[in-house]
Design an enzyme around this catalytic site. Structure first.
Site, PDB file in Angstrom:
ATOM      1  N   LEU A  91      78.531  59.480  53.137  1.00  0.00           N
ATOM      2  CA  LEU A  91      79.163  60.456  53.937  1.00  0.00           C
ATOM      3  C   LEU A  91      78.306  61.493  54.793  1.00  0.00           C
ATOM      4  O   LEU A  91      77.235  61.778  53.965  1.00  0.00           O
ATOM      5  CB  LEU A  91      80.519  60.924  53.201  1.00  0.00           C
ATOM      6  CG  LEU A  91      81.473  60.088  52.333  1.00  0.00           C
ATOM      7  CD1 LEU A  91      82.399  60.993  51.470  1.00  0.00           C
ATOM      8  CD2 LEU A  91      82.115  59.179  53.454  1.00  0.00           C
TER       9      LEU A  91
ATOM     10  N   GLY B 284      79.887  63.889  60.058  1.00  0.00           N
ATOM     11  CA  GLY B 284      80.792  63.074  60.964  1.00  0.00           C
ATOM     12  C   GLY B 284      82.251  62.703  60.262  1.00  0.00           C
ATOM     13  O   GLY B 284      83.178  62.996  60.520  1.00  0.00           O
ATOM     14  N   HIS B 285      82.003  62.025  58.956  1.00  0.00           N
ATOM     15  CA  HIS B 285      83.049  61.867  58.105  1.00  0.00           C
ATOM     16  C   HIS B 285      83.550  63.184  57.692  1.00  0.00           C
ATOM     17  O   HIS B 285      84.877  63.443  57.641  1.00  0.00           O
ATOM     18  CB  HIS B 285      82.664  61.356  56.901  1.00  0.00           C
ATOM     19  CG  HIS B 285      81.894  59.773  57.210  1.00  0.00           C
ATOM     20  ND1 HIS B 285      80.704  59.571  56.707  1.00  0.00           N
ATOM     21  CD2 HIS B 285      82.576  58.642  57.284  1.00  0.00           C
ATOM     22  CE1 HIS B 285      80.476  58.397  57.087  1.00  0.00           C
ATOM     23  NE2 HIS B 285      81.703  57.690  57.307  1.00  0.00           N
TER      24      HIS B 285
ATOM     25  N   ARG C 169      74.105  54.885  58.718  1.00  0.00           N
ATOM     26  CA  ARG C 169      72.761  54.038  59.085  1.00  0.00           C
ATOM     27  C   ARG C 169      71.580  54.946  59.395  1.00  0.00           C
ATOM     28  O   ARG C 169      70.503  54.456  59.257  1.00  0.00           O
ATOM     29  CB  ARG C 169      73.096  52.942  60.190  1.00  0.00           C
ATOM     30  CG  ARG C 169      74.096  51.669  59.646  1.00  0.00           C
ATOM     31  CD  ARG C 169      74.111  50.823  60.889  1.00  0.00           C
ATOM     32  NE  ARG C 169      75.496  49.874  60.586  1.00  0.00           N
ATOM     33  CZ  ARG C 169      75.235  48.779  59.861  1.00  0.00           C
ATOM     34  NH1 ARG C 169      74.114  48.477  59.648  1.00  0.00           N
ATOM     35  NH2 ARG C 169      76.662  48.068  59.659  1.00  0.00           N
TER      36      ARG C 169
END
Length: 284
Positions: A33, A36-37, A195
C-alpha cells in the site's frame, strides 16, 4: 483494527454490521500500500460507517507467474498504515481460502462485451477474468454499499462498472455504488503504483517522463489529430533512454474502442521502465 483471514469470520462480521444497519465501504487492494491506496481508504472511512480493506495478491489475474512472484508484499506495513487511517477490518486471506483447487486452475468466464479485447486484455490474456473473479467474490462476501477503485487502472474500472451494471439487473450486488477515485500522483507527476517499489532511484527519475509526456499531449491535442498525437506520445516516450512503450491507445472512455476524436477520450499507456511494467492514462 481487526485482521481477518477466513471467509467464515468475514461473513460473520459483515452480518453483524448489516444487522446494525451500518453502511459498508470496501477498498480491494493487492497490498504494498502507498498514498494512492490511502486516498481511497480515507474517502471510504469518511463516507461509510465501517470500512473493509482487502489485502490479497490475487494469483488468478497474473498470466505471468514470474510477475506474481516478484509482486511486492509487506503485510506488516500495510496493517500499520490501515490502522493509522482508521480502517475497521483488514481482510488478508491466503489463496486456498479464496479459491478451491479447481477454481485456481480453471479460467473464470465472464461476458466482457469486448472491454477485455483491447489494451491490457490484449497484452495480458486472462488477466481481467481473474480480476472479475476476485472482485465479484469480494462483493459477495462483504456486500458493500460502496467500493472504491482508482482511475489509474482505467480499463479495470470500466470492466468493474460493466460487471456491476450487468449483475444489477438481477439485483446481485444490491445497491452497490462503484466510486471512481482520481489518479494519485507524486509531486513530480508520476502515478503512484505498488510496482514503483521495484524501481531503482535512477529508474524512478526516468519514469517521471511518462506522465510528463501525457500532460504535454493535452496541448498537442489542440493542434493535431488523434493518430498524430498517438504517434507523438509513443515517439517521445521511446526517445527517453530506459523507457519502452508497449502500447498507447486513445479510446472512448465508455467503450474503450479506438476513437478519432478527443471528445470523451482517454489515452492509456503501458511503458517498460527497465524490467518494470508501468501503466498510466490521461483524460482529454
Amino acid at each position: 483494527m481487526q485482521i481477518i483471514s477466513t471467509k467464515q469470520e468475514l461473513l460473520s462480521i459483515v452480518e453483524a454490521c448489516k444487522a446494525q444497519h451500518q453502511t459498508i465501504g470496501l477498498v480491494p487492494t493487492m497490498g504494498a500500500l502507498h498514498q494512492g491506496h490511502a486516498s481511497l481508504v480515507t474517502r471510504s472511512v469518511k463516507e461509510n460507517d465501517v470500512t473493509f480493506v482487502s489485502v490479497f495478491v490475487n494469483p488468478t489475474q497474473f498470466n505471468n507467474k514470474e510477475d506474481l512472484v516478484k509482486y511486492p508484499r509487506n503485510a506488516a506495513a500495510d496493517a500499520d498504515l490501515l490502522q493509522q487511517l482508521g480502517v475497521n477490518y483488514m481482510f488478508a486471506p491466503q489463496p486456498e481460502e479464496m479459491y478451491s483447487d479447481e477454481e485456481m486452475n480453471t479460467t473464470f468466464r465472464f461476458d466482457f462485451a469486448g472491454l477485455d479485447a483491447v489494451m491490457e486484455g490484449k497484452m495480458r490474456p486472462g488477466h481481467f477474468n481473474g480480476v472479475v473473479q476476485v472482485v465479484s467474490r469480494l462483493f459477495y462476501l462483504v456486500r458493500p454499499n460502496r467500493a472504491y477503485f482508482g482511475e489509474k487502472d482505467f480499463q479495470q474500472l470500466c470492466i468493474i462498472h460493466h460487471m456491476v451494471e450487468r449483475s444489477s439487473l438481477k439485483g446481485t450486488f444490491g445497491d452497490l455504488q462503484i466510486v471512481d477515485c482520481p489518479i494519485y500522483r507524486g509531486a513530480d507527476g508520476l502515478a503512484l503504483s505498488s510496482r514503483n517499489a521495484r524501481l531503482s532511484e535512477e529508474e524512478r527519475e526516468t519514469a517521471v517522463n511518462i506522465s510528463r509526456v501525457l500532460f504535454l499531449s493535452r496541448a498537442w491535442a489542440k493542434k493535431y489529430s488523434v493518430s498524430e498525437v498517438q504517434q507523438m506520445v509513443v515517439d517521445t516516450i521511446n526517445s527517453v533512454p530506459g523507457l519502452e512503450v508497449e502500447y498507447y491507445e486513445i479510446v472512448d472512455r465508455t467503450t474503450l474502442q479506438p476513437t478519432d476524436t478527443f471528445a470523451h477520450a482517454v489515452g492509456c499507456v503501458t511503458v517498460y521502465c527497465g524490467p518494470v511494467r508501468l501503466i498510466d492514462n490521461i483524460q482529454y
